[in-house]
Motif scaffolding. Structure first.
Motif, short mmCIF file in Angstrom:
data_model
loop_
_atom_site.label_atom_id
_atom_site.label_comp_id
_atom_site.label_asym_id
_atom_site.label_seq_id
_atom_site.Cartn_x
_atom_site.Cartn_y
_atom_site.Cartn_z
N LEU A 84 0.83 -1.21 0.00
CA LEU A 84 0.00 0.00 0.00
C LEU A 84 0.86 1.26 0.00
CD1 LEU A 84 -2.51 -1.06 2.82
CD2 LEU A 84 -3.01 -0.98 0.36
N VAL A 85 0.32 2.32 -0.60
CA VAL A 85 0.96 3.64 -0.52
C VAL A 85 -0.08 4.60 0.04
CG1 VAL A 85 1.94 5.53 -1.88
CG2 VAL A 85 2.44 3.16 -2.51
N ALA A 86 0.26 5.29 1.13
CA ALA A 86 -0.68 6.27 1.70
C ALA A 86 -0.55 7.58 0.93
CB ALA A 86 -0.38 6.51 3.17
N LEU A 87 -1.67 8.13 0.48
CA LEU A 87 -1.63 9.40 -0.25
C LEU A 87 -1.85 10.57 0.69
CD1 LEU A 87 -3.46 8.47 -3.56
CD2 LEU A 87 -1.02 8.68 -3.13
N TYR A 88 -2.87 10.46 1.53
CA TYR A 88 -3.02 11.47 2.59
C TYR A 88 -3.72 10.85 3.78
CZ TYR A 88 -7.98 12.49 1.24
OH TYR A 88 -9.34 12.42 0.97
N THR A 89 -3.55 11.50 4.92
CA THR A 89 -4.22 11.06 6.15
C THR A 89 -5.00 12.27 6.69
OG1 THR A 89 -2.47 11.73 7.66
CG2 THR A 89 -2.27 9.53 6.71
N CYS A 90 -6.00 11.99 7.50
CA CYS A 90 -6.83 13.09 8.03
C CYS A 90 -7.37 12.73 9.41
CB CYS A 90 -7.97 13.37 7.06
SG CYS A 90 -9.13 14.62 7.65
N PRO A 91 -7.14 13.59 10.40
CA PRO A 91 -7.58 13.26 11.77
C PRO A 91 -9.08 13.45 12.00
CG PRO A 91 -6.52 15.41 11.74
CD PRO A 91 -6.44 14.88 10.33
N TRP A 92 -9.62 12.56 12.83
CA TRP A 92 -10.94 12.77 13.41
C TRP A 92 -10.78 13.74 14.58
CZ3 TRP A 92 -15.43 10.54 11.67
CH2 TRP A 92 -15.31 9.45 10.79
N PRO A 93 -11.85 14.39 15.00
CA PRO A 93 -11.76 15.17 16.25
C PRO A 93 -11.44 14.24 17.44
CG PRO A 93 -13.73 15.77 15.00
CD PRO A 93 -13.16 14.53 14.35
N GLY A 94 -11.11 14.84 18.57
CA GLY A 94 -10.72 14.08 19.76
C GLY A 94 -11.77 13.07 20.20
N GLN A 95 -11.28 12.00 20.81
CA GLN A 95 -12.16 10.89 21.19
C GLN A 95 -12.64 11.02 22.64
OE1 GLN A 95 -12.57 8.18 18.51
NE2 GLN A 95 -12.11 10.22 17.71
N GLY A 96 -13.93 10.80 22.81
CA GLY A 96 -14.54 10.80 24.15
C GLY A 96 -15.56 9.67 24.23
N PHE A 97 -16.26 9.60 25.35
CA PHE A 97 -17.12 8.44 25.61
C PHE A 97 -18.62 8.77 25.54
CE2 PHE A 97 -13.15 7.07 27.36
CZ PHE A 97 -13.13 5.70 27.16
N TYR A 98 -19.33 7.90 24.90
CA TYR A 98 -20.80 7.96 24.83
C TYR A 98 -21.39 6.89 25.76
CZ TYR A 98 -20.52 10.66 20.42
OH TYR A 98 -20.28 11.61 19.46
N PHE A 99 -22.41 7.30 26.53
CA PHE A 99 -23.11 6.36 27.41
C PHE A 99 -24.62 6.63 27.38
CE2 PHE A 99 -18.88 6.53 29.54
CZ PHE A 99 -18.60 5.17 29.57
N ASN A 100 -25.37 5.68 27.93
CA ASN A 100 -26.82 5.90 28.04
C ASN A 100 -27.21 6.32 29.47
OD1 ASN A 100 -26.55 3.54 29.41
ND2 ASN A 100 -27.80 2.28 28.03
N LYS A 101 -26.21 6.78 30.23
CA LYS A 101 -26.46 7.23 31.61
C LYS A 101 -25.27 8.10 32.04
CE LYS A 101 -24.20 3.07 33.35
NZ LYS A 101 -24.27 1.87 34.15
N ALA A 102 -25.44 8.77 33.17
CA ALA A 102 -24.32 9.54 33.70
C ALA A 102 -23.26 8.57 34.22
CB ALA A 102 -24.81 10.44 34.83
N VAL A 103 -22.00 8.91 33.97
CA VAL A 103 -20.89 8.05 34.41
C VAL A 103 -19.86 8.92 35.12
CG1 VAL A 103 -18.92 6.70 33.58
CG2 VAL A 103 -21.20 6.23 32.68
N THR A 104 -19.53 8.55 36.35
CA THR A 104 -18.51 9.34 37.06
C THR A 104 -17.26 8.53 37.35
OG1 THR A 104 -19.51 8.83 39.19
CG2 THR A 104 -20.21 10.89 38.15
N SER A 105 -17.36 7.20 37.21
CA SER A 105 -16.17 6.36 37.42
C SER A 105 -16.46 4.98 36.85
CB SER A 105 -15.84 6.24 38.90
OG SER A 105 -16.74 5.30 39.49
N SER A 106 -15.47 4.09 36.93
CA SER A 106 -15.66 2.75 36.37
C SER A 106 -16.69 1.94 37.17
CB SER A 106 -14.32 2.00 36.32
OG SER A 106 -13.82 1.86 37.63
N ALA A 107 -17.08 2.46 38.34
CA ALA A 107 -18.16 1.77 39.07
C ALA A 107 -19.44 1.78 38.23
CB ALA A 107 -18.40 2.47 40.42
#
Ligand code: PCA
Length: 327
Positions: A137-160
């Protein structure tokens, strides 16, 4: 009266022949892309195709097929490697299980701004390109996504709050992250994400605001926690044999189109990053920074993930980080 008519016919025939010859010389390339047509990566793919057509005087004519419509996201790299498609676009770190170096952009909290991500890419580029060459393969160009964060179906304050949650991962690094938080990873393509959330196959994921917006995830989820853990990249790759068969003038024209499009795409990503968050909020989601306890846990897992990557990527991986940190 007859002679001019004949001349005209001859002229038309000559023109048709000339057109026919140039049409035959033109290469027609189908370009599968993994993400939805309205996503900025895909829109930039079309800009790239237009530029290539323009700069090569029509010699290379690329048709973009977004949304995994020609090949699914997970099939695109192989399709390009084997020449089933001459060119294609995919999320680079999806290939890190096969070639750990390609996970250079998934190191948590190492490069969390567009500027740092660009510096990291500059440090990684030559090793990554050599690795891609080994994969045909030869890469022609690359392009960043915006920063990564977390999606949940509830409030999350810790791994608990995350124990046993079904988590959509997009590569091995995100699966590791999930496990560190007691979640159960399941790999799902972005194209299938809305469905996975609606049916409960997944209840959470890590991504940018962009993919949450594209997939209307507010229909299933309620919270987004900004973390900016990393800014992963997509890349447009061409089959090495196809590339090497082009004359150097055409290669240079395509590379110019690629360089311009890569820069425009990164700028577009940065422009849109906050806009996506506004859209998530406008559609009822709570968008906030990850809380201190959750963030501290993420950072701890992140240190381990970087150590794991260094183990897998070896001295070359270490050299990339050393070069990045030296700047
Ligand atoms: N969106 C892609 C990869 C990174 C991102 O922000 C996805 O979730 O598949």
């Amino acid at each position: 009266m007859i002679a001019p008519k004949l001349t005209l016919t001859a002229a038309v025939a000559a023109t048709t022949l000339a057109l026919g010859a140039s049409a035959m010389a033109a290469e027609k390339w189908d370009m599968p892309m993994a993400y939805t047509a309205s996503n900025f990566h895909s829109e930039m793919g079309v800009v790239f195709a237009d530029r290539v057509r323009d700069y090569t005087g029509g010699e290379v004519d690329i048709t973009v097929h977004p949304g995994g419509s020609l090949f699914k996201g997970g099939e695109i790299k192989r399709a390009v490697q084997t020449g089933q498609a001459p060119i294609g676009e995919r999320f680079m770190s999806a290939h890190a299980n096969e070639a750990p170096l390609l996970g250079w952009d998934n190191l948590p909290f190492v490069a969390t701004t567009y500027e740092d991500n660009e510096r990291l890419w500059n440090a990684a580029k030559s090793s990554v390109n050599a690795q891609l060459s080994d994969l045909n393969l030869v890469a022609l160009y690359t392009c960043p996504w915006p920063g990564q964060g977390f999606y949940f179906n509830k409030a999350v304050t810790s791994s608990a709050d995350t124990q046993g949650v079904k988590f959509r991962s997009y590569n091995t690094a995100t699966a590791t992250f999930a496990e560190g938080l007691g979640m159960i990873p399941v790999q799902v393509e972005a194209a299938e994400l809305s469905q996975a959330l609606a049916t409960g196959v997944a209840e959470a994921f890590i991504s940018s605001g962009s993919t949450g917006y594209d997939r209307k995830v507010w229909e299933s989820l309620s919270h987004y926690y900004k973390v900016n853990a990393w800014l992963p990249r997509n890349y447009v790759m061409v089959n090495k044999g196809v590339w090497d068969a082009l004359d150097s003038g055409v290669q240079a024209q395509i590379q110019q189109a690629a360089d311009e499009t890569g820069a425009d795409c990164a700028a577009k990503s940065a422009d849109l990053a906050n806009w996506y968050f506004e859209q998530l909020e406008a559609n009822g989601m709570t968008v906030e920074d990850a809380g201190p306890e959750f963030l501290a846990e993420l950072q701890e897992i992140g240190v381990k993930m970087t150590a794991d990557w260094l183990e897998a990527a070896g001295a070359e991986g270490q050299a990339i980080l050393d070069a990045y940190n030296a700047n």
